[in-house]
Design an enzyme around this catalytic site. Structure first.
Site, mmCIF file in Angstrom:
data_model
loop_
_atom_site.group_PDB
_atom_site.id
_atom_site.type_symbol
_atom_site.label_atom_id
_atom_site.label_comp_id
_atom_site.label_asym_id
_atom_site.label_seq_id
_atom_site.Cartn_x
_atom_site.Cartn_y
_atom_site.Cartn_z
ATOM 1 N N SER A 62 47.086 47.705 21.167
ATOM 2 C CA SER A 62 47.534 48.094 22.498
ATOM 3 C C SER A 62 48.891 48.790 22.443
ATOM 4 C CB SER A 62 47.585 46.881 23.420
ATOM 5 O OG SER A 62 48.105 45.772 22.758
ATOM 6 N N HIS A 80 41.354 52.221 22.550
ATOM 7 C CA HIS A 80 41.982 51.116 23.269
ATOM 8 C C HIS A 80 41.172 50.740 24.517
ATOM 9 C CE1 HIS A 80 45.634 49.530 25.682
ATOM 10 N NE2 HIS A 80 45.059 48.562 25.011
ATOM 11 N N GLU A 93 41.296 54.450 26.090
ATOM 12 C CA GLU A 93 42.282 55.443 25.643
ATOM 13 C C GLU A 93 41.927 55.816 24.207
ATOM 14 O OE1 GLU A 93 46.683 54.906 27.431
ATOM 15 O OE2 GLU A 93 45.864 53.065 26.600
ATOM 16 N N ASN A 126 50.037 50.957 28.366
ATOM 17 C CA ASN A 126 50.996 49.873 28.186
ATOM 18 C C ASN A 126 52.447 50.306 28.342
ATOM 19 O OD1 ASN A 126 49.309 47.698 28.083
ATOM 20 N ND2 ASN A 126 48.819 48.028 25.923
HETATM 21 N N1 CAA Z 1 31.991 39.708 32.468
HETATM 22 C C1 CAA Z 1 31.112 39.844 33.461
HETATM 23 N N2 CAA Z 1 31.419 39.689 34.773
HETATM 24 C C2 CAA Z 1 32.677 39.346 35.063
HETATM 25 C C3 CAA Z 1 33.668 39.185 34.068
HETATM 26 C C4 CAA Z 1 33.292 39.371 32.716
HETATM 27 N N3 CAA Z 1 34.145 39.237 31.694
HETATM 28 N N4 CAA Z 1 34.841 38.855 34.669
HETATM 29 C C5 CAA Z 1 34.611 38.828 35.999
HETATM 30 N N5 CAA Z 1 33.304 39.123 36.235
HETATM 31 C C6 CAA Z 1 32.646 39.204 37.525
HETATM 32 C C7 CAA Z 1 32.704 37.899 38.281
HETATM 33 O O1 CAA Z 1 31.627 37.051 37.931
HETATM 34 C C8 CAA Z 1 32.602 38.334 39.723
HETATM 35 O O2 CAA Z 1 31.227 38.551 40.058
HETATM 36 P P1 CAA Z 1 30.685 38.245 41.548
HETATM 37 O O3 CAA Z 1 31.395 39.246 42.423
HETATM 38 O O4 CAA Z 1 29.240 38.467 41.443
HETATM 39 O O5 CAA Z 1 31.096 36.842 41.809
HETATM 40 C C9 CAA Z 1 33.300 39.709 39.711
HETATM 41 O O6 CAA Z 1 33.350 40.139 38.341
HETATM 42 C C10 CAA Z 1 34.699 39.602 40.260
HETATM 43 O O7 CAA Z 1 35.423 38.607 39.520
HETATM 44 P P2 CAA Z 1 36.292 37.447 40.188
HETATM 45 O O8 CAA Z 1 35.683 37.032 41.485
HETATM 46 O O9 CAA Z 1 36.516 36.398 39.154
HETATM 47 O O10 CAA Z 1 37.734 38.007 40.446
HETATM 48 P P3 CAA Z 1 38.240 39.448 40.927
HETATM 49 O O11 CAA Z 1 37.529 39.911 42.141
HETATM 50 O O12 CAA Z 1 39.722 39.339 40.960
HETATM 51 O O13 CAA Z 1 37.874 40.444 39.744
HETATM 52 C C11 CAA Z 1 38.784 41.457 37.818
HETATM 53 C C12 CAA Z 1 38.269 40.173 38.449
HETATM 54 C C13 CAA Z 1 37.681 42.490 37.721
HETATM 55 C C14 CAA Z 1 39.259 41.091 36.424
HETATM 56 C C15 CAA Z 1 39.932 42.039 38.733
HETATM 57 O O14 CAA Z 1 40.833 41.037 39.100
HETATM 58 C C16 CAA Z 1 40.705 43.149 38.071
HETATM 59 O O15 CAA Z 1 40.278 44.279 38.030
HETATM 60 N N6 CAA Z 1 41.928 42.836 37.554
HETATM 61 C C17 CAA Z 1 42.743 43.754 36.804
HETATM 62 C C18 CAA Z 1 42.358 43.665 35.357
HETATM 63 C C19 CAA Z 1 43.202 44.560 34.489
HETATM 64 O O16 CAA Z 1 44.175 45.127 34.901
HETATM 65 N N7 CAA Z 1 42.827 44.684 33.195
HETATM 66 C C20 CAA Z 1 43.574 45.448 32.235
HETATM 67 C C21 CAA Z 1 44.584 44.574 31.573
HETATM 68 S S1 CAA Z 1 45.560 45.458 30.386
HETATM 69 C C22 CAA Z 1 44.621 45.460 28.995
HETATM 70 O O17 CAA Z 1 43.610 44.852 28.896
HETATM 71 C C23 CAA Z 1 45.083 46.300 27.878
HETATM 72 C C24 CAA Z 1 46.152 45.819 27.023
HETATM 73 O O18 CAA Z 1 46.371 46.434 25.996
HETATM 74 C C25 CAA Z 1 47.030 44.698 27.361
#
Ligand code: CAA
Length: 371
Positions: free
Chosen positions: A105, A126, A138, A177
């Protein structure tokens, strides 16, 4: 991340070999992939049954299974020596014509490529957490990567159902990042300077900017150890720092976020995320929270790494932002962004010195999406 990437590849119909250091870890990975596939199947996102997709994934604690793969993706922790060790092993086992990708990352790809005998076939790929849901990849060529390797990786990302954004020049932390770090730094500074509470920062993020998660909530979700690592890697390689110790203190206390069940917030159990409860009101203005991130975006544009549209694609598809960060800056007012930067800079935080692009845009009344 590794098991999420394996899951995405298998969903796209590819045969996958998943390697880790212990069967404990692999069994946990299997549980998580199965659980995720079931959720996707129940929601009709995938048509093939979880069992048939899982049958494409072979797990192993030995590199031997990699001896016939066309493409390898490494996803070990952000420790350069460890990455190099893994790449040395892969370089020995994986066929010479195959590509070796790193899901780092933040670490520059050249630093990893140099340890192999196929520098032109090493690339950054990424993914974002959770890989089955996040659309962005990415693609980061190093100074050695061949065009053929870049094209293959862009194509593979599309075959995996993702939208690739290709960086023109490799830069530590890439686009995602570097912007994320600036949001973390300003969030941390706000709290440590007593300008807002953790909950207020996150309330502004979720309720005023409509982000899916607050900044501290997202840090918990990503893993606070990962956050501290990427912060260190980017700053050690030249980005300006903002002195702030909240993240480090959490890691020292072994409170790593969702994965340990506790970070800035408490979660139902280790590895189980549930949305945190936040107050509706907050003293923190959205233009202040994103100001340092927008300044970083301007730096990326100034250095011809990506354009404003590409930055926004990264934030929308990699972090599920409803709007890109540069688009947000346009609507909150570039003058407001610059005034916040100047105000914090005058408090002694050197990282907040406004980028010349922003200063010029304010004086000419330009906007990113008209520029
Ligand atoms: N696999 C399958 N389905 C999943 C899942 C997974 N891993 N995680 C969540 N879901 C599903 C849930 O079951 C839920 O389904 P239903 O609507 O049918 O119930 C749906 O997705 C929504 O999940 P939640 O209700 O738990 O919560 P939410 O509405 O907040 O969504 C999220 C969760 C999609 C993660 C959302 O909060 C989100 O987009 N968050 C931002 C995530 C983000 O920014 N990621 C990048 C991080 S940085 C990175 O990764 C890179 C790095 O280098 C650090």
């Amino acid at each position: 991340m590794g098991h999420g990437i394996a899951e995405v590849a298998a969903i796209s119909g590819m045969e996958v070999k998943l390697i880790d250091v212990s069967w404990d870890i692999l069994n946990r990975a299997k549980e998580r992939m199965t659980d995720s596939l079931k959720r996707l199947y129940e929601r009709g996102v995938i048509k093939d049954s979880p069992d048939s997709i899982m049958s494409l994934i072979e797990m192993s604690v030995s590199y031997d299974v990699a001896k016939s793969v066309d493409f390898a993706i490494e996803a070990v922790p952000e420790i350069l020596d460890l990455k190099r060790k893994v790449f040395n092993e892969l370089d020995k086992v994986v066929p010479k014509e195959s590509i070796l990708a790193t899901n780092t990352s933040s670490i520059p790809i050249s630093d990893v490529a140099e340890t192999t005998s196929r520098k032109q076939k090493v690339i950054g790929m990424h993914f974002f957490n959770p890989p089955p849901l996040m659309k962005l990849v990415e693609v980061i060529p190093s100074k050695y990567t061949s065009e053929e390797t870049v094209d293959f990786t862009v194509d593979l990302s599309k075959k995996m159902g993702k939208t690739p954004v290709r960086l023109r020049v490799e830069v530590p932390g890439f686009v995602s990042n570097r912007i994320f770090l600036r949001l973390l730094q300003e969030a941390c500074r706000e709290v440590e300077a007593g300008e807002a509470t953790i909950e207020e920062v996150d309330s502004t993020a979720r309720n005023k900017l409509n982000l899916p998660m607050g900044i501290f909530e997202l840090a918990d979700y990503v893993g606070l150890d990962v956050v501290v690592d990427l912060w260190k890697v980017i700053v050690e390689r030249g980005a300006s720092d903002v002195k702030c110790s909240s993240f480090k203190r959490k890691v020292e206390a072994k409170e790593l976020g969702v994965k340990t069940g506790k970070g800035f917030y408490t979660y139902p159990s280790p590895g189980k995320y549930s949305k945190v409860k936040l107050p509706q009101e907050s003293r923190l203005k959205p233009e202040r929270l994103i100001s340092l991130a927008v300044n970083e975006g301007a730096w990326l544009i100034e250095n011809d790494i990506v354009n404003a549209h590409e930055i926004d694609t990264v934030m929308k598809l990699g972090f599920n932002f409803p709007k890109g960060i540069m688009e947000m800056a346009d609507s909150l007012g570039l003058e407001n962004i610059v005034n916040n930067l100047k105000g914090i800079y005058n408090l002694g935080y050197k990282a907040y010195e406004p980028n010349p692009i922003l200063l010029n845009m304010v004086s000419s009344g330009a906007k990113f999406y008209k520029a």
